[in-house]
Design a protein around this motif. Structure first.
Motif, mmCIF file in Angstrom:
data_model
loop_
_atom_site.group_PDB
_atom_site.id
_atom_site.type_symbol
_atom_site.label_atom_id
_atom_site.label_comp_id
_atom_site.label_asym_id
_atom_site.label_seq_id
_atom_site.Cartn_x
_atom_site.Cartn_y
_atom_site.Cartn_z
ATOM 1 N N THR A 1 -7.317 -3.708 -11.778
ATOM 2 C CA THR A 1 -6.219 -4.565 -11.925
ATOM 3 C C THR A 1 -4.924 -4.316 -12.266
ATOM 4 N N GLY A 2 -4.747 -4.167 -13.302
ATOM 5 C CA GLY A 2 -3.513 -3.976 -14.111
ATOM 6 C C GLY A 2 -2.512 -3.305 -12.435
ATOM 7 N N LEU A 3 -3.099 -1.415 -12.561
ATOM 8 C CA LEU A 3 -2.195 -1.045 -11.510
ATOM 9 C C LEU A 3 -2.224 -2.055 -10.448
ATOM 10 N N ILE A 4 -2.593 -2.300 -9.430
ATOM 11 C CA ILE A 4 -2.244 -3.139 -8.643
ATOM 12 C C ILE A 4 -1.646 -4.638 -8.636
ATOM 13 N N LEU A 5 -1.715 -4.674 -9.659
ATOM 14 C CA LEU A 5 -0.449 -5.879 -9.268
ATOM 15 C C LEU A 5 0.924 -5.038 -9.842
ATOM 16 N N ILE A 6 1.095 -3.891 -10.961
ATOM 17 C CA ILE A 6 2.023 -2.735 -11.063
ATOM 18 C C ILE A 6 2.291 -3.144 -9.531
ATOM 19 N N ALA A 7 1.839 -2.652 -8.900
ATOM 20 C CA ALA A 7 2.020 -1.367 -7.461
ATOM 21 C C ALA A 7 3.034 -3.075 -6.537
ATOM 22 N N LEU A 8 2.338 -4.132 -7.185
ATOM 23 C CA LEU A 8 2.888 -5.278 -6.017
ATOM 24 C C LEU A 8 4.400 -5.513 -6.748
ATOM 25 N N GLY A 9 4.328 -5.230 -7.980
ATOM 26 C CA GLY A 9 5.360 -6.066 -8.772
ATOM 27 C C GLY A 9 6.548 -4.391 -8.091
ATOM 28 N N THR A 10 6.336 -3.729 -8.881
ATOM 29 C CA THR A 10 7.529 -2.567 -8.740
ATOM 30 C C THR A 10 7.856 -2.271 -6.674
ATOM 31 N N GLY A 11 6.411 -2.144 -6.292
ATOM 32 C CA GLY A 11 6.560 -1.733 -5.060
ATOM 33 C C GLY A 11 7.648 -3.084 -4.412
ATOM 34 N N GLY A 12 6.954 -4.475 -4.531
ATOM 35 C CA GLY A 12 8.112 -5.179 -4.177
ATOM 36 C C GLY A 12 9.657 -5.704 -4.551
ATOM 37 N N ILE A 13 10.348 -5.115 -4.973
ATOM 38 C CA ILE A 13 11.074 -5.627 -5.611
ATOM 39 C C ILE A 13 12.232 -4.067 -5.858
ATOM 40 N N LYS A 14 11.247 -2.960 -5.373
ATOM 41 C CA LYS A 14 12.047 -1.580 -4.721
ATOM 42 C C LYS A 14 13.304 -1.933 -3.732
ATOM 43 N N PRO A 15 12.594 -2.303 -2.663
ATOM 44 C CA PRO A 15 13.796 -2.471 -1.323
ATOM 45 C C PRO A 15 14.776 -3.395 -1.646
ATOM 46 N N CYS A 16 14.762 -4.598 -2.581
ATOM 47 C CA CYS A 16 15.818 -5.907 -2.831
ATOM 48 C C CYS A 16 17.021 -4.940 -3.601
ATOM 49 N N VAL A 17 16.278 -4.344 -5.184
ATOM 50 C CA VAL A 17 17.692 -4.263 -5.913
ATOM 51 C C VAL A 17 18.399 -3.227 -5.829
#
Length: 741
Positions: free
Chosen positions: A160-176
């Motif tokens: 569960t933690g890894l899925i949330l981390i993947a959503l978070g870090t992946g989601g902001i990657k192209p944006c930052v």
């Protein structure tokens, strides 16, 4: 009189010079205040760089210990740990598509970064909680009440933690990174280029510090009812840094240039491509004239601007096709290379390097190499009048990564030479330790092999088919004795023999190890070669009472340290400090003498310790880092420079998607190759990358660089001419308005 109620942002803008130029003046008018600048850069980028540093600390700190968490905490084997690790990394780089969609069509980059950072922080906190071993220890005896329930809970929380981390870090990657690029005007190409270098340095500074700190935290012992490696702290600190990252980013909110989302561009692009393909298929007959580009078949439904922008995006995405192979090799630093380091000697004198700390070599070299390459290497190449284009840089980076894996294979060959051979199914191995003062003749039955063991010596392990080793006959002169070998419970045995005054004394012990000790620890046991019973203590571990020739069980000890050995024999107590043993070995310590004045111990290596030094990994890290500098930094800038103004996050996501595919390639190649030797797998990956490198070089040769701003300006001009043609009076009114100004 000025108001005394000034916001923090107002105070900031009073003391910092503002940016100048037409674009900045327009932006200042839009936001209602001057845009603060520092050394010619918008101040907002410094918040972005600090945010990126903290976020990368969080991500790489967690990721540095992840494969060892799988291996040692969840008790998964090397291959499964590697598979889950690369699945997680792939997911982290697949979710940028989601982040790009949300940012470009709905929330905008700023709100997307904030929203998904909250998800990210929660995921890191869940990982920290998942690694608390005492959660399922209700009776507080130091062990889980139910092992099966404990493992299921830990795995469920971890995933569960890894899925949330993947959503978070992946989601902001192209944006930052794209959000940082948005802070600059078109005429600030030099500053923007330098920003991407600083941005990449912040990534590696966060990675460096975190991969130094989190393995140290992991190696500590902590717990409420039981003491184990401190994964909660190793995951908890990255969670705290992610919270800091979120706070810092929000703090700079008032200074950001926030480009509004321009619609669901990715869906429009997909629809445009789909319509072009469908329309071309409908008009496949030769009676219809060909068009310059297959996307031009979408012109019946979509405007010329969208078609032109889609062409630019597809042109770059096509070039990305070979790139995943680079990431397939690069991301094995955190899996295969870390597992390789667990079989090596990390003793650097005053420092004992943890296997997961070897990953710090990469960010250390990045911090050194980025400015050196940017300020020295590239200018020298330019002076030599070599046209070192971005795509040529990427090609060189791929080649260097292939060389890095050749170096890793050479190191692995040397490691394999030091690894013990354990019995396979249907095999048994045995060793003899002669504690006596005369030669011993030993016969193995029913195989009938014979050997002579010298006084106070031991043999190496000898391998037999289990059916050919049922008993051992020991002969000291005219005396003999037999020991029955039972291989049903263990297939590794040690027999101690001695010609005592009362006759032949012997002991048989099942060794019960099937692999080298992990994490640099040592297995230690004792053999009593005194004529009386003894009690042995080493450090805080009590080995119990041993009869003459008896062998204790193995106990794990940290490698590389010394401990006090206390031997109690009748009325005599002996205390001696042990030798500093190596890392990852197994030792038998034979007590030959114990008196008030003399204590004589003999150390026998049962399993050779790690002898190949971790420093031999540095060349492969150096080659891979050199490849990364010319590959990844260039790729970030290339993706931004070739993207249309409203598709920058999409193309950034496409670049990051190559990383996801690269990690999927690791799963496919490693699973399909079925290679039993790790060095052969390294060579296979290197060979695949060399082939892909050649393919990419050919593709790059035919690539034509595009300036999206020029294309869009040309489209604007064409649209203006079209409007004038349709309404000539409009142009006259515009000209009259300009003349009156």
């Amino acid at each position: 009189m000025a108001s005394s109620h000034l916001s923090p942002h107002s105070l900031l803008t009073l003391s910092i010079p503002s940016c100048s130029g037409k674009g900045w003046m327009e932006l200042a008018q839009a936001v209602g205040h001057s845009i603060p600048c520092c050394f010619g850069y918008p101040l907002s980028i410094f918040f972005i760089v600090i945010n990126e540093f903290c976020e990368r600390f969080s991500y790489y700190g967690m990721r540095a210990v992840l494969v060892l968490y799988f291996k040692y905490f969840l008790r998964w084997d090397d291959n499964f740990s590697t598979a889950i690790y690369h699945t997680f990394v792939a997911l982290c780089y697949l979710t940028p598509i989601l982040g790009a969609l949300i940012a470009d069509s709905w929330l905008g980059k700023f709100k997307t970064i904030v929203s998904l950072s909250i998800v990210y922080t929660i995921g890191q906190a869940v990982m920290a909680v998942s690694s608390i071993n005492d959660m399922t220890d209700q009776n507080r005896d130091g062990n889980p009440d139910n092992i099966a329930v404990h493992i299921l809970k830990m795995i469920a929380l971890s995933m569960t933690g890894l899925i949330l981390i993947a959503l978070g870090t992946g989601g902001i990657k192209p944006c930052v990174s794209a959000f940082g690029g948005d802070q600059f005007e078109e005429h600030q190409e030099k500053q923007r280029s330098r920003f991407f270098s600083i941005f990449y340095l912040s990534i590696n500074a966060g990675s460096l510090i975190s991969t130094i700190i989190t393995p140290i935290l992991r190696a500590q012992e902590c717990g409420i009812h039981s003491r184990q490696q401190c994964y909660p702290l190793a995951f908890g600190v990255p969670a705290a840094l992610m919270a800091v990252s979120l706070i810092v980013f929000i703090a700079g909110s008032g200074m950001y240039r926030k480009v509004q989302p321009q619609g669901n561009i990715m869906v429009q692009v997909c629809k445009c491509i789909g319509f072009a393909i469908k329309n071309r298929f409908r008009h496949r007959s030769k009676e219809y004239p060909k068009r310059e580009h297959w996307l031009d078949w979408a012109s019946e439904k979509y405007d010329k601007r969208l078609i032109a922008q889609t062409k630019m995006v597809l042109k770059v995405l096509f070039l990305y096709i070979p790139l995943p192979m680079f990431w397939a090799l690069f991301d094995q630093q955190g899996s295969r290379w870390t597992l390789q380091a667990t079989t090596m000697d990390g003793d650097f004198g005053a420092l004992q390097i943890q296997p997961d700390q070897m990953q710090t070599v990469n960010p250390i070299l990045i911090i050194i190499m980025v400015p050196v390459v940017d300020a020295v290497i590239y200018p020298l190449i330019q002076k030599c009048k070599i046209n070192f284009t971005p795509l040529r840089k990427i090609t060189v980076g791929m080649f260097l990564a292939g060389l890095a894996f050749i170096a890793a294979a050479l190191v692995q060959v040397q490691i394999d030479k030091t690894l013990p051979v354990f019995p396979a199914a249907g095999q048994t191995q045995i060793r003899i330790i002669n504690l006596g003062n005369s030669n011993a003749d030993v016969t193995f039955l029913p195989d009938l092999q014979n050997m002579t063991v010298l006084p106070m010596e031991s043999t190496n392990y000898r391998m037999f088919e289990t059916s050919q080793l049922k008993s051992v006959i020991i002969n000291f002169g005219n005396e003999n004795k037999s020991e029955i070998i039972d291989s049903t419970s263990s297939n590794t045995h040690t027999v101690t023999i001695k010609n005592a005054a009362t006759g032949i004394v012997s002991s048989l012990r099942s060794d019960n190890f099937t692999s080298k000790p992990e994490e640099g620890k040592n297995l230690i046991r004792f053999v009593n070669n005194l004529p009386q019973t003894v009690n042995i203590t080493m450090g805080d571990t009590d080995f119990g009472i041993l009869e003459e020739t008896s062998i204790s069980n193995y106990t794990l000890f940290p490698g590389g340290r010394t401990d006090d050995i206390v031997i109690v024999a009748d009325s005599t107590n002996c205390t001696v400090t042990s030798e500093a043993l190596g890392y990852g070995g197994a030792y038998t310590i034979i007590i030959n003498e114990c008196s008030e004045d003399v204590t004589q111990l003999r150390y026998v290596e049962d399993i050779q310790p790690n002898t190949v030094h971790m420093a031999w990994q540095i060349p492969q890290y150096f080659l891979l880092t050199c490849g990364e500098v010319v590959f990844s930094v260039t790729g970030l800038e290339f993706s931004y420079s070739q993207a249309p103004s409203n598709m920058k996050s999409v193309l950034q996501a496409g670049w990051l998607l190559t990383v996801a595919v690269g990690n999927i390639i690791v799963l496919i190649v490693a699973g399909a190759s079925k290679l039993s030797e790790q060095w052969a797998e390294y060579v296979l990956f290197a060979a695949l990358l060399f082939v892909v490198c050649i393919i990419f070089a050919v593709m790059a040769y035919f690539y034509t660089y595009t300036d999206p701003s020029e294309v869009e300006a040309q489209l604007d001009e064409e649209e203006k001419k079209k409007q004038i043609k349709q309404d000539p009076d409009l142009y006259g009114k515009e000209s009259e308005a300009v003349s009156r100004m």
